[in-house]
Design a protein around this motif. Structure first.
Motif, mmCIF file in Angstrom:
data_model
loop_
_atom_site.group_PDB
_atom_site.id
_atom_site.type_symbol
_atom_site.label_atom_id
_atom_site.label_comp_id
_atom_site.label_asym_id
_atom_site.label_seq_id
_atom_site.Cartn_x
_atom_site.Cartn_y
_atom_site.Cartn_z
ATOM 1 N N GLY A 144 7.435 146.687 28.343
ATOM 2 C CA GLY A 144 6.240 146.641 27.331
ATOM 3 C C GLY A 144 6.552 147.700 26.263
ATOM 4 N N ARG A 145 5.895 147.614 25.342
ATOM 5 C CA ARG A 145 5.706 148.760 24.296
ATOM 6 C C ARG A 145 5.354 150.095 24.865
ATOM 7 N NH1 ARG A 145 2.233 146.446 19.403
ATOM 8 N NH2 ARG A 145 0.963 145.816 21.341
ATOM 9 N N PRO A 146 4.445 150.382 25.780
ATOM 10 C CA PRO A 146 4.437 151.497 26.283
ATOM 11 C C PRO A 146 5.818 152.380 26.880
ATOM 12 C CG PRO A 146 2.595 150.366 26.880
ATOM 13 C CD PRO A 146 3.715 149.317 26.373
ATOM 14 N N HIS A 147 6.660 151.466 27.517
ATOM 15 C CA HIS A 147 7.895 152.116 27.833
ATOM 16 C C HIS A 147 8.750 152.747 26.802
ATOM 17 C CE1 HIS A 147 7.344 149.023 31.012
ATOM 18 N NE2 HIS A 147 6.934 150.123 31.712
ATOM 19 N N ILE A 148 8.644 151.936 25.684
ATOM 20 C CA ILE A 148 9.228 152.561 24.235
ATOM 21 C C ILE A 148 8.421 153.726 23.689
ATOM 22 C CG2 ILE A 148 9.908 152.052 21.869
ATOM 23 C CD1 ILE A 148 10.185 149.255 22.670
ATOM 24 N N ALA A 149 7.376 153.811 24.070
ATOM 25 C CA ALA A 149 6.334 154.862 23.678
ATOM 26 C C ALA A 149 6.629 156.116 24.201
ATOM 27 C CB ALA A 149 4.954 154.644 23.664
ATOM 28 N N LEU A 150 7.157 155.993 25.695
ATOM 29 C CA LEU A 150 7.440 157.180 26.481
ATOM 30 C C LEU A 150 8.716 157.666 26.024
ATOM 31 C CD1 LEU A 150 6.071 155.727 29.772
ATOM 32 C CD2 LEU A 150 5.002 157.587 28.557
ATOM 33 N N ALA A 151 9.660 156.879 25.621
ATOM 34 C CA ALA A 151 11.059 157.217 25.122
ATOM 35 C C ALA A 151 10.977 157.875 23.855
ATOM 36 C CB ALA A 151 11.723 156.049 25.005
ATOM 37 N N LEU A 152 10.037 157.330 23.059
ATOM 38 C CA LEU A 152 9.790 158.218 21.976
ATOM 39 C C LEU A 152 9.170 159.412 22.132
ATOM 40 C CD1 LEU A 152 8.445 155.099 19.717
ATOM 41 C CD2 LEU A 152 10.672 156.280 19.166
ATOM 42 N N ILE A 153 8.072 159.635 22.615
ATOM 43 C CA ILE A 153 7.604 161.008 23.219
ATOM 44 C C ILE A 153 8.754 161.918 23.740
ATOM 45 C CG2 ILE A 153 5.855 162.301 24.708
ATOM 46 C CD1 ILE A 153 4.256 159.523 24.564
ATOM 47 N N GLN A 154 9.405 161.445 24.449
ATOM 48 C CA GLN A 154 10.400 161.910 25.275
ATOM 49 C C GLN A 154 11.630 162.778 24.069
ATOM 50 O OE1 GLN A 154 13.022 161.562 29.174
ATOM 51 N NE2 GLN A 154 14.167 160.380 27.439
ATOM 52 N N ASN A 155 11.839 161.942 23.337
ATOM 53 C CA ASN A 155 12.732 162.278 22.116
ATOM 54 C C ASN A 155 12.093 163.128 20.912
ATOM 55 O OD1 ASN A 155 15.430 161.434 22.930
ATOM 56 N ND2 ASN A 155 14.371 159.530 23.106
ATOM 57 N N GLY A 156 10.949 163.532 21.165
ATOM 58 C CA GLY A 156 9.887 164.323 20.169
ATOM 59 C C GLY A 156 9.407 163.552 18.773
ATOM 60 N N TYR A 157 9.471 162.257 18.916
ATOM 61 C CA TYR A 157 8.944 161.453 17.656
ATOM 62 C C TYR A 157 7.315 161.261 17.680
ATOM 63 C CZ TYR A 157 13.954 160.512 16.947
ATOM 64 O OH TYR A 157 15.082 160.531 16.802
ATOM 65 N N ALA A 158 6.712 161.575 18.864
ATOM 66 C CA ALA A 158 5.266 161.166 18.966
ATOM 67 C C ALA A 158 4.758 162.140 19.995
ATOM 68 C CB ALA A 158 4.844 160.028 19.195
ATOM 69 N N ALA A 159 3.669 162.759 20.017
ATOM 70 C CA ALA A 159 3.089 163.673 20.776
ATOM 71 C C ALA A 159 2.427 162.980 21.991
ATOM 72 C CB ALA A 159 2.023 164.478 20.234
ATOM 73 N N ASP A 160 1.830 161.583 21.837
ATOM 74 C CA ASP A 160 1.426 160.956 22.997
ATOM 75 C C ASP A 160 1.521 159.471 22.574
ATOM 76 O OD1 ASP A 160 -0.710 160.125 20.886
ATOM 77 O OD2 ASP A 160 -1.754 161.859 21.565
ATOM 78 N N ILE A 161 1.108 158.606 23.499
ATOM 79 C CA ILE A 161 1.538 157.027 23.353
ATOM 80 C C ILE A 161 0.502 156.425 22.118
ATOM 81 C CG2 ILE A 161 0.885 155.026 24.224
ATOM 82 C CD1 ILE A 161 1.464 156.152 27.007
ATOM 83 N N LYS A 162 -0.790 156.883 21.898
ATOM 84 C CA LYS A 162 -1.300 156.338 20.757
ATOM 85 C C LYS A 162 -0.572 156.785 19.365
ATOM 86 C CE LYS A 162 -5.922 156.384 22.504
ATOM 87 N NZ LYS A 162 -7.535 157.018 22.495
ATOM 88 N N GLU A 163 -0.139 157.853 19.368
ATOM 89 C CA GLU A 163 0.848 158.309 18.040
ATOM 90 C C GLU A 163 1.998 157.476 18.150
ATOM 91 O OE1 GLU A 163 2.715 162.080 15.699
ATOM 92 O OE2 GLU A 163 1.848 162.448 17.814
ATOM 93 N N ALA A 164 2.598 157.172 19.286
ATOM 94 C CA ALA A 164 3.673 156.444 19.261
ATOM 95 C C ALA A 164 3.621 155.152 18.604
ATOM 96 C CB ALA A 164 4.658 156.462 20.590
ATOM 97 N N PHE A 165 2.692 154.511 19.068
ATOM 98 C CA PHE A 165 2.130 153.139 18.717
ATOM 99 C C PHE A 165 1.576 153.130 17.091
ATOM 100 C CE2 PHE A 165 2.267 151.697 22.994
ATOM 101 C CZ PHE A 165 1.817 150.316 22.928
ATOM 102 N N HIS A 166 0.923 154.095 16.815
ATOM 103 C CA HIS A 166 0.781 153.910 15.476
ATOM 104 C C HIS A 166 1.668 154.322 14.510
ATOM 105 C CE1 HIS A 166 -3.710 153.183 15.723
ATOM 106 N NE2 HIS A 166 -3.730 153.994 16.626
#
Length: 285
Positions: A144-166
């Motif tokens: 699901g998308r939350p798995h992508i969100a966690l990868a984005l957070i790990q790579n510094g593209y977002a601070a949390d899941i909500k920000e990654a989604f938005h």
């Protein structure tokens, strides 16, 4: 079924009927969820992973203490007249052949979608790989998308899941890819066919009132009245709407275990005692 006129506070701490595990996009295993429920003294929980029953399959039901009922469940993403609706299924036969076949189709569709989303993010200049996403989904049968969100957070593209989604994953954002979804009527029929009770999840977020008669005709059996994003006015509205249409009234935290709010809500929303008894009887039959 018989419910009080309205009782928003008198039946808290009994149950949580909307919980995700690491079989989909939650952070905790089914056994860890069961231990949390026991610690809180809950009487009933439902494992409702997205488009999979893999988490339920891992549960050793004969080892669960008698004071806690664990319902096999699911949450299916559906489409109704161009809008997304989520249908929860409770007390269903997870080995029903029709259910299993459909879930295989949904699993493959999810896998392909995640691959396309990662590709789009890469094309937009983000350094993210499918392997990284799969690492976060290591125990998941349903990507699901939350798995992508966690990868984005790990790579510094977002601070949390909500920000990654938005920023990246919602419609209109760089990584968005439409999802294959069952028609709502198909999902309702599938749950009924598997002996379960289909319930409309978080109606305050998604339901257009004009859709309800059609969903009732399709076999809808309940409504998730008590949900973290429903304010008091919304809860009252859907509680009385459920009463008028003789629907099961449910509630749950939509627990994923990734945000502080998840833990504040786990097992804390009202769930009528009558609902628990009806679901336990449905499980026996």
């Amino acid at each position: 079924m018989s419910y009080p006129t309205y009782c928003p506070d008198c039946e808290r701490g009994l149950a949580d009927l909307h919980i995700h595990t690491n079989a989909s996009d939650g952070s905790y295993s089914p056994q860890e969820i069961i231990e949390m429920a026991l610690q809180q003294g809950l009487r009933c929980i439902a494992i409702t992973d997205h488009d999979t029953v893999a988490g339920v399959e891992k549960i050793e039901f004969n080892k669960i203490p008698p004071g806690l009922t664990v319902l096999p469940g699911i949450e299916i993403s559906t489409e109704y007249q161009g809008k997304e609706l989520h249908i929860l299924g409770y007390a269903l036969d997870i080995y029903n052949p029709g259910l299993r076949q459909t879930l295989q189709v949904l699993s493959e569709a999810r896998r392909q979608r995640i691959g396309r989303m990662v590709q789009r993010l890469e094309e937009a200049g983000l350094r993210i790989t499918l392997r990284e996403v799969q690492e976060f989904a290591r125990d998941a049968a349903s990507l699901g998308r939350p798995h992508i969100a966690l990868a984005l957070i790990q790579n510094g593209y977002a601070a949390d899941i909500k920000e990654a989604f938005h920023k990246y994953l919602l419609k209109g954002r760089p990584g968005f890819v439409p999802r294959y979804r069952l028609a709502t009527e198909e999902a309702i029929a599938l749950i009924v066919q598997a002996g379960g009770i289909p319930v409309l999840a978080h109606p305050g977020n998604d339901l257009h009132p004009a859709a309800l008669p059609h969903l009732l005709k399709a076999g809808l059996g309940g409504m998730e009245v008590f949900y973290p994003e429903h304010d008091e006015e919304t809860r009252r509205y859907y509680y009385h709407l459920a009463l008028q249409n003789k629907l099961l009234i449910t509630g749950g935290s939509d627990f994923h275990g990734q945000e502080e709010e998840d833990f504040l809500n786990f097992g804390k929303l009202p769930v009528p005692a009558g609902t628990i008894e009806i679901l336990k009887e449905a499980l026996k039959s």
